[in-house]
Design an enzyme around this catalytic site. Structure first.
Site, PDB file in Angstrom:
ATOM      1  N   LYS A 266     -31.787   2.021 -14.101  1.00 23.52           N
ATOM      2  CA  LYS A 266     -30.900   3.069 -14.391  1.00 23.52           C
ATOM      3  C   LYS A 266     -29.568   3.005 -13.913  1.00 23.52           C
ATOM      4  CE  LYS A 266     -33.753   7.215 -15.322  1.00 23.52           C
ATOM      5  NZ  LYS A 266     -34.053   8.583 -15.084  1.00 23.52           N
TER       6      LYS A 266
ATOM      7  N   LYS B 108     -42.116   2.672  -7.410  1.00 21.77           N
ATOM      8  CA  LYS B 108     -41.185   2.736  -8.416  1.00 21.77           C
ATOM      9  C   LYS B 108     -41.110   1.630  -9.605  1.00 21.77           C
ATOM     10  CE  LYS B 108     -36.779   3.381  -9.856  1.00 21.77           C
ATOM     11  NZ  LYS B 108     -35.565   4.190  -9.710  1.00 21.77           N
TER      12      LYS B 108
ATOM     13  N   ARG C 200     -42.283   7.573 -16.990  1.00 22.38           N
ATOM     14  CA  ARG C 200     -41.062   7.497 -16.189  1.00 22.38           C
ATOM     15  C   ARG C 200     -40.464   8.766 -15.770  1.00 22.38           C
ATOM     16  NH1 ARG C 200     -35.970   2.994 -15.838  1.00 22.38           N
ATOM     17  NH2 ARG C 200     -35.289   3.870 -13.583  1.00 22.38           N
TER      18      ARG C 200
ATOM     19  N   ASN D  60     -38.861  11.823 -11.788  1.00 22.69           N
ATOM     20  CA  ASN D  60     -37.718  12.920 -11.907  1.00 22.69           C
ATOM     21  C   ASN D  60     -38.268  14.206 -11.344  1.00 22.69           C
ATOM     22  OD1 ASN D  60     -35.280  14.048 -13.469  1.00 22.69           O
ATOM     23  ND2 ASN D  60     -35.212  11.709 -13.305  1.00 22.69           N
TER      24      ASN D  60
ATOM     25  N   HIS E  29     -36.222  16.591  -9.275  1.00 24.14           N
ATOM     26  CA  HIS E  29     -34.660  16.446  -9.871  1.00 24.14           C
ATOM     27  C   HIS E  29     -34.469  17.409 -10.664  1.00 24.14           C
ATOM     28  CE1 HIS E  29     -35.493  12.616  -7.765  1.00 24.14           C
ATOM     29  NE2 HIS E  29     -34.099  12.137  -8.011  1.00 24.14           N
TER      30      HIS E  29
ATOM     31  N   HIS F 231     -28.022  13.297  -2.136  1.00 26.06           N
ATOM     32  CA  HIS F 231     -28.913  13.426  -3.293  1.00 26.06           C
ATOM     33  C   HIS F 231     -30.134  13.499  -2.663  1.00 26.06           C
ATOM     34  CE1 HIS F 231     -30.914  12.257  -6.999  1.00 26.06           C
ATOM     35  NE2 HIS F 231     -31.503  11.512  -6.311  1.00 26.06           N
TER      36      HIS F 231
HETATM   37  N1  LIG Z   1     -30.455   4.593 -10.586  1.00 26.01           N
HETATM   38  C1  LIG Z   1     -31.465   5.059  -9.731  1.00 26.01           C
HETATM   39  O1  LIG Z   1     -32.787   4.958 -10.309  1.00 26.01           O
HETATM   40  C2  LIG Z   1     -31.240   6.172  -8.700  1.00 26.01           C
HETATM   41  C3  LIG Z   1     -32.334   6.377  -7.860  1.00 26.01           C
HETATM   42  C4  LIG Z   1     -32.006   7.488  -6.876  1.00 26.01           C
HETATM   43  C5  LIG Z   1     -30.568   7.650  -6.535  1.00 26.01           C
HETATM   44  N2  LIG Z   1     -29.703   7.151  -7.482  1.00 26.01           N
HETATM   45  C6  LIG Z   1     -28.230   7.537  -7.033  1.00 26.01           C
HETATM   46  O2  LIG Z   1     -27.999   7.050  -5.934  1.00 26.01           O
HETATM   47  C7  LIG Z   1     -27.066   7.717  -5.145  1.00 26.01           C
HETATM   48  C8  LIG Z   1     -27.323   8.004  -3.503  1.00 26.01           C
HETATM   49  O3  LIG Z   1     -27.432   6.977  -3.241  1.00 26.01           O
HETATM   50  P1  LIG Z   1     -27.447   6.651  -1.529  1.00 26.01           P
HETATM   51  O4  LIG Z   1     -28.280   7.746  -1.048  1.00 26.01           O
HETATM   52  O5  LIG Z   1     -27.644   5.125  -1.208  1.00 26.01           O
HETATM   53  O6  LIG Z   1     -25.878   7.056  -1.212  1.00 26.01           O
HETATM   54  P2  LIG Z   1     -24.625   6.114  -1.049  1.00 26.01           P
HETATM   55  O7  LIG Z   1     -24.211   5.043  -1.850  1.00 26.01           O
HETATM   56  O8  LIG Z   1     -23.223   6.915  -1.184  1.00 26.01           O
HETATM   57  O9  LIG Z   1     -24.667   5.686   0.532  1.00 26.01           O
HETATM   58  C9  LIG Z   1     -24.795   6.665   1.600  1.00 26.01           C
HETATM   59  C10 LIG Z   1     -23.692   6.479   2.450  1.00 26.01           C
HETATM   60  O10 LIG Z   1     -24.036   5.409   3.117  1.00 26.01           O
HETATM   61  C11 LIG Z   1     -23.179   4.498   3.538  1.00 26.01           C
HETATM   62  N3  LIG Z   1     -23.502   3.267   3.821  1.00 26.01           N
HETATM   63  C12 LIG Z   1     -24.360   2.467   2.877  1.00 26.01           C
HETATM   64  N4  LIG Z   1     -24.938   1.535   3.501  1.00 26.01           N
HETATM   65  C13 LIG Z   1     -24.662   1.479   4.689  1.00 26.01           C
HETATM   66  C14 LIG Z   1     -25.080   0.571   5.852  1.00 26.01           C
HETATM   67  N5  LIG Z   1     -26.023  -0.284   5.904  1.00 26.01           N
HETATM   68  N6  LIG Z   1     -24.662   1.086   7.136  1.00 26.01           N
HETATM   69  C15 LIG Z   1     -23.798   2.138   7.337  1.00 26.01           C
HETATM   70  N7  LIG Z   1     -23.465   2.953   6.065  1.00 26.01           N
HETATM   71  C16 LIG Z   1     -23.754   2.600   4.793  1.00 26.01           C
HETATM   72  C17 LIG Z   1     -22.197   4.577   2.263  1.00 26.01           C
HETATM   73  O11 LIG Z   1     -21.029   4.079   2.583  1.00 26.01           O
HETATM   74  C18 LIG Z   1     -22.253   6.121   1.902  1.00 26.01           C
HETATM   75  O12 LIG Z   1     -21.246   6.641   2.935  1.00 26.01           O
HETATM   76  C19 LIG Z   1     -26.893   9.174  -6.025  1.00 26.01           C
HETATM   77  O13 LIG Z   1     -25.425   9.107  -6.938  1.00 26.01           O
HETATM   78  C20 LIG Z   1     -28.056   9.068  -6.837  1.00 26.01           C
HETATM   79  O14 LIG Z   1     -27.765   9.810  -7.952  1.00 26.01           O
HETATM   80  C21 LIG Z   1     -29.838   6.503  -8.404  1.00 26.01           C
HETATM   81  O1  LIG Z   2     -35.713   6.034 -11.870  1.00 22.70           O
HETATM   82  C1  LIG Z   2     -35.724   7.010 -12.395  1.00 22.70           C
HETATM   83  O2  LIG Z   2     -36.183   7.100 -13.476  1.00 22.70           O
HETATM   84  C2  LIG Z   2     -35.445   8.322 -11.510  1.00 22.70           C
HETATM   85  O3  LIG Z   2     -35.525   9.453 -12.182  1.00 22.70           O
HETATM   86  C3  LIG Z   2     -35.272   7.980  -9.965  1.00 22.70           C
HETATM   87  C4  LIG Z   2     -34.434   9.231  -9.571  1.00 22.70           C
HETATM   88  O4  LIG Z   2     -34.787   9.152  -7.973  1.00 22.70           O
HETATM   89  C5  LIG Z   2     -33.066   8.956  -9.759  1.00 22.70           C
HETATM   90  O5  LIG Z   2     -32.378   9.820  -8.856  1.00 22.70           O
HETATM   91  C6  LIG Z   2     -32.448   8.972 -11.036  1.00 22.70           C
HETATM   92  O6  LIG Z   2     -31.061   8.571 -10.933  1.00 22.70           O
HETATM   93  C7  LIG Z   2     -32.381  10.212 -11.738  1.00 22.70           C
HETATM   94  O7  LIG Z   2     -32.093   9.844 -13.059  1.00 22.70           O
HETATM   95  P1  LIG Z   2     -31.589  11.042 -14.055  1.00 22.70           P
HETATM   96  O8  LIG Z   2     -31.951  10.417 -15.524  1.00 22.70           O
HETATM   97  O9  LIG Z   2     -32.433  12.111 -13.887  1.00 22.70           O
HETATM   98  O10 LIG Z   2     -30.236  11.142 -13.808  1.00 22.70           O
HETATM   99 ZN   LIG Z   3     -33.255  10.596  -7.081  1.00 16.63          ZN
END
Ligand SMILES: NC(=O)c1ccc[n+]([C@@H]2O[C@H](COP(=O)([O-])OP(=O)(O)OC[C@H]3O[C@@H](n4cnc5c(N)ncnc54)[C@H](O)[C@@H]3O)[C@@H](O)[C@H]2O)c1
Ligand SMILES: O=C(O)C(=O)C[C@@H](O)[C@H](O)[C@H](O)COP(=O)(O)O
Ligand SMILES: [Zn+2]
Length: 348
Positions: free
Chosen positions: A128, A208, A222, A226, A229, A248
């Protein structure tokens, strides 16, 4: 494919040797530039030219302006379809970099090297990608698999404690929706330090990956990923517009409390199980102050959730500890009760 890197990053180097990329772009934020890039560059063995693309850290950067800047830079640097983007960072970098890569010239290859607990266990896996729109979370994006995911747990050594906790929320979610034993293992942990959590990372990644393998495009199972969420994203969005943004994982922890109570109100789990779940989540997470948010604004965000259909809010709710149902429609009264329940709990 997910690979745990050895200390010389030899699997990554082998991948780079086998593929003939024209150029490599390493996407970092200011923190992963400082804390993670030196380790990557110290181990990367390649003759291919590379460029570092740096963005500011934080969710506020996960938007179309940043994507546009990155597309422009790639164009100015003449990135062609054989270029590779390496996303080195947390979920913001993997979501954003994946989105930019999957849309630039209709798609170039990218790999994820997650550096937060959250991105190792969740965001880097499953394809995603996306950006936020007007503070609505992940409203624009693609389903696009990275070529590879390389995990190196030692990156966690520099991760701030509140970010570790944020990632832990998604691990708890994996246990709650799919694996009671994983949940029980996690809630034994008294202190959330990376060394204590590390043994449980592979199981969280596997849960996951298995769910994604069963339903890549989120047509059915899938949606269970969520859990927490629906309400979590609504509150995260409101907080992002306020002076007190939350992480988050903090939003997901809040959402899991509300939605566990909602699961009970809807007759899906017992009062004992919902109580146990909520008590354990509370052990790790502080309450978020919701007093400034109007219920109508929360509901308006819920009505825009991506899982909705026919103007109905579809929840993913627990049917036990370790099992989850999806597309469950609740009464407005119960949704309101679950939010009020959280507010009341936070008063104590
Ligand atoms: N695509 C998906 O399936 C999915 C799943 C869950 C969350 N997300 C998304 O992910 C985002 C949150 O991710 P996150 O919590 O990793 O946040 P992030 O990417 O903002 O990282 C968190 C903080 O940690 C810092 N950082 C990263 N690695 C570091 C390290 N090794 N040492 C020191 N600092 C470090 C970053 O600079 C940032 O300030 C949200 O936007 C959420 O919606 C996506
Ligand atoms: O991978 C997924 O599917 C998830 O829902 C994982 C979540 O933890 C993640 O925050 C994801 O980005 C949420 O997706 P969204 O489609 O609700 O925006
Ligand atoms: Zn999430």
């Amino acid at each position: 494919m997910i690979t745990i890197l050895d200390e010389n990053f030899s699997q990554l180097n082998q991948f780079m040797t086998e593929k003939s990329f024209s150029k490599v772009f390493i996407l970092v934020d200011e923190n992963t530039h400082e804390y993670c890039l030196p380790l990557l560059l110290g181990n990367l063995e390649t003759d291919i030219a590379f460029e570092i693309l740096e963005i500011e850290a934080g969710e506020e950067m996960k938007n179309i302006q940043t994507a546009n800047q990155l597309w422009e830079i790639l164009t100015e640097m003449q990135a062609d379809r054989k270029a590779l983007i390496i996303n080195l960072g947390g979920g913001v970098i993997t979501d954003m970099g994946g989105f930019v890569a999957s849309t630039y010239k209709r798609g170039i290859q990218f790999i994820n090297i997650p550096t937060t607990l959250l991105s190792m266990c969740d965001a880097s896996i499953g394809g995603k990608t996306g950006i936020d729109l007007m503070h609505y979370k992940n409203m624009v994006g693609t389903f696009s698999f990275p070529e590879q995911i390389y995990v190196y747990p030692r990156f966690l050594d520099t991760l701030p404690a509140k970010e570790v906790k944020s990632g832990f929320a998604e691990m708890l979610k994996h246990g709650l929706i799919a694996d009671k034993k994983h949940w029980e293992d996690l809630i034994q942990l008294q202190h959330l330090d990376p060394v204590g959590i590390e043994p449980f990372i592979p199981q969280s990644m596997e849960i996951k990956q298995e769910v994604v393998n069963a339903d890549f495009h989120e047509k059915n199972v899938r949606k269970t990923l969520n859990f927490g969420h629906t309400i979590g994203h609504a509150i995260e969005s409101l907080c992002l517009q306020s002076e007190n943004p939350i992480l988050h994982g903090e939003a997901v922890a809040l959402g899991m409390i509300c939605e566990s109570h909602l699961s009970y109100l809807e007759g899906l789990i017992s009062k004992e199980d919902s109580g146990l779940i909520i008590e354990n989540i509370q052990k790790y997470f502080c309450f978020v102050d919701l007093t400034d948010f109007k219920d109508k604004d929360i509901f308006s965000l819920l009505l825009n959730d991506k899982k909705n259909s026919d103007a109905k809010i579809n929840f993913s709710l627990l049917s036990g500890i370790g099992s989850c149902v999806f597309d469950h429609q609740c009464s407005t009264e119960n949704i309101q009760k679950s939010i009020d329940f959280y507010k009341k709990l936070s008063e104590f």
